[in-house]
Design a protein around this motif. Sequence first.
Motif, PDB file in Angstrom:
ATOM      1  N   ARG A 159      18.777  53.366  43.955  1.00 20.15           N
ATOM      2  CA  ARG A 159      17.807  54.467  44.064  1.00 20.15           C
ATOM      3  C   ARG A 159      17.673  55.268  42.779  1.00 20.15           C
ATOM      4  NH1 ARG A 159      18.898  57.879  49.581  1.00 20.15           N
ATOM      5  NH2 ARG A 159      18.690  56.206  51.106  1.00 20.15           N
ATOM      6  N   GLN A 160      18.821  55.428  42.105  1.00 22.25           N
ATOM      7  CA  GLN A 160      18.795  56.222  40.868  1.00 22.25           C
ATOM      8  C   GLN A 160      18.379  55.388  39.653  1.00 22.25           C
ATOM      9  OE1 GLN A 160      21.688  56.680  43.038  1.00 22.25           O
ATOM     10  NE2 GLN A 160      20.466  58.335  43.885  1.00 22.25           N
ATOM     11  N   ARG A 164      22.616  47.608  39.772  1.00 23.59           N
ATOM     12  CA  ARG A 164      23.583  47.300  40.831  1.00 23.59           C
ATOM     13  C   ARG A 164      24.332  46.028  40.462  1.00 23.59           C
ATOM     14  NH1 ARG A 164      22.450  48.306  46.908  1.00 23.59           N
ATOM     15  NH2 ARG A 164      24.148  46.818  46.796  1.00 23.59           N
ATOM     16  N   VAL A 165      25.624  46.043  40.738  1.00 24.39           N
ATOM     17  CA  VAL A 165      26.455  44.893  40.397  1.00 24.39           C
ATOM     18  C   VAL A 165      27.081  44.327  41.675  1.00 24.39           C
ATOM     19  CG1 VAL A 165      28.529  44.175  39.178  1.00 24.39           C
ATOM     20  CG2 VAL A 165      26.929  45.744  38.091  1.00 24.39           C
TER      21      VAL A 165
ATOM     22  N   GLN B 198      19.952  53.090  56.271  1.00 19.35           N
ATOM     23  CA  GLN B 198      19.194  53.462  55.067  1.00 19.35           C
ATOM     24  C   GLN B 198      20.090  53.719  53.862  1.00 19.35           C
ATOM     25  OE1 GLN B 198      16.658  56.821  55.831  1.00 19.35           O
ATOM     26  NE2 GLN B 198      15.847  55.848  57.667  1.00 19.35           N
ATOM     27  N   LEU B 199      21.385  53.926  54.123  1.00 20.67           N
ATOM     28  CA  LEU B 199      22.272  54.298  53.021  1.00 20.67           C
ATOM     29  C   LEU B 199      22.776  53.066  52.283  1.00 20.67           C
ATOM     30  CD1 LEU B 199      24.307  57.091  54.826  1.00 20.67           C
ATOM     31  CD2 LEU B 199      22.290  57.319  53.356  1.00 20.67           C
ATOM     32  N   ASP B 200      22.891  53.232  50.997  1.00 23.03           N
ATOM     33  CA  ASP B 200      23.343  52.155  50.132  1.00 23.03           C
ATOM     34  C   ASP B 200      24.850  52.364  49.908  1.00 23.03           C
ATOM     35  OD1 ASP B 200      23.257  50.024  48.434  1.00 23.03           O
ATOM     36  OD2 ASP B 200      22.500  51.164  46.720  1.00 23.03           O
ATOM     37  N   GLN B 202      27.894  50.753  48.532  1.00 21.58           N
ATOM     38  CA  GLN B 202      28.273  49.606  47.708  1.00 21.58           C
ATOM     39  C   GLN B 202      29.782  49.435  47.609  1.00 21.58           C
ATOM     40  OE1 GLN B 202      26.355  49.473  43.800  1.00 21.58           O
ATOM     41  NE2 GLN B 202      24.716  50.769  44.578  1.00 21.58           N
ATOM     42  N   ASP B 231      26.057  56.508  48.588  1.00 21.56           N
ATOM     43  CA  ASP B 231      24.714  56.926  48.275  1.00 21.56           C
ATOM     44  C   ASP B 231      24.375  58.046  49.263  1.00 21.56           C
ATOM     45  OD1 ASP B 231      22.122  56.749  47.279  1.00 21.56           O
ATOM     46  OD2 ASP B 231      21.545  55.387  48.890  1.00 21.56           O
TER      47      ASP B 231
END
Lengths: 274, 274
Positions: A159-160, A164-165, B198-200, B202, B231
């Motif tokens: 989003r920012q 992404r890894v 909806q949240l990422d 990781q 996120d």
Amino acid sequence: MLAQPELIACVLELTATHGTQLERTQGHRAHALFLHLMQESDPVLAEQLHAASQTKPWTVTPLPQQARRLHNGETYPLRIAFLQASLYWPFAQTFLQRPNRQLRLGSSNFNLQAIHTTKQHSPWAGVSSWQSLIDQAQPTDEISLWFATPTCFKLGRDRQGKQRVGLIPDGQSVFQSLLRRWNAFAPTPLASPEQIEQLDIQIKRYQLRTEMLHAQDKQLGFMGKVSYKLDGDAHERRILATLADAALYLGIGAKTTQGMGLVQRISTQQPEQA
Amino acid sequence: MLAQPELIACVLELTATHGTQLERTQGHRAHALFLHLMQESDPVLAEQLHAASQTKPWTVTPLPQQARRLHNGETYPLRIAFLQASLYWPFAQTFLQRPNRQLRLGSSNFNLQAIHTTKQHSPWAGVSSWQSLIDQAQPTDEISLWFATPTCFKLGRDRQGKQRVGLIPDGQSVFQSLLRRWNAFAPTPLASPEQIEQLDIQIKRYQLRTEMLHAQDKQLGFMGKVSYKLDGDAHERRILATLADAALYLGIGAKTTQGMGLVQRISTQQPEQA
């Protein structure tokens, strides 16, 4: 017998000319050294390499080792895989013309002692051809891979807007990465990305951990062993086996020219860890 | 101060009444023992539990230990988490009425020596309430979880109609599992599955391996430690922190009544593994 090797994985045996303290990760320095050697052996070719597209036809990896402190005469193994034989020959020739030449890696000095290309010398050395990889692959229900240096995948942006890894060796990331390299350098594509996408390649067993690679930038990756349960008909599973066998040469994921993504297929055992 | 605990994680201290050889995994036997104890303490309640829906309001876990061979008087810790305090009270009462009672786990005999509910006695014990978990959670950028027993997720079915099992602690599987349990037993839902979706979330760092759990059926799971980069805004990240804190009571994934999915939040360090 291989008439003409097209894929060459060689291990350079460098010996320290004095006691030296190695830095944590040498990947980017090793890469600089490789480009320097190429430059010396074939300036025109080196120029082309430098300008080459994203997917490079070589990988460079300092082989993982315990000690950071090397004594005079101790060996530092550097592994280079060539996905185009045309790169290897001038490189090897330079070495033949000037054996025992001195090389510099960061602040450490080395003698280039030998170039090994056979399994007898190192499990990370070998030669093959695209066709013989295809010919020798057997369809199988399960494939195991050993990720010997940190490995990661560049995914999209979050989003920012940050890169992404991917730090999980999910089947699609792994085999799509192999396929991309295969299709980029082999005379004919092995399959389409869509064909692989349809296959259900499930992670079945693993032992993995993340580790930081200190190259020019720090980069987290994962290391360890993973077994995949394969889906698909015999033809499809044979394609996956071919790619797994080719992993020794192709490498997997990002920054394979700086020490990441050193991978080989290993035999699949069924240990009952308990 | 907790006026009334609603979530109770207790560690039963069982001591062997004779030298005994433990089987590899005791999860299903521990579960049978738990149901037996409930049956004794409140037959009507036990009947309801038996008929309860898929998501059970308790978890049962033999705590991981090195030795399989127990000598007379040695301790075997069994951990039970109650997501409804109404289950705990009759259970505890039975114990108070008959201290030092003998219990059978497979072919091994034990004395029920004590029931611990405080962190001082075990990192796997504790009491809390739904509201205090919410009140105490702090929004954070990163959450780390320790999966102390094999954990897995039931996914859909594969092409052949076989149950697929998720062996990767991806953020969605983990936090959706926690949310499902929270929403099933807490007086008010914490969030909707769609909000979490909806949240990422990781995966950032980990050290994980698969292990076989030998219950009635064998079941592979993963164990180890994982850190997630979060996120979302402060409110969303606080929801995730609440769920992570609640993991000690809720457990994660499949077969948490038979020893799988024992999890707790751990402090997030930033070690430079190299």
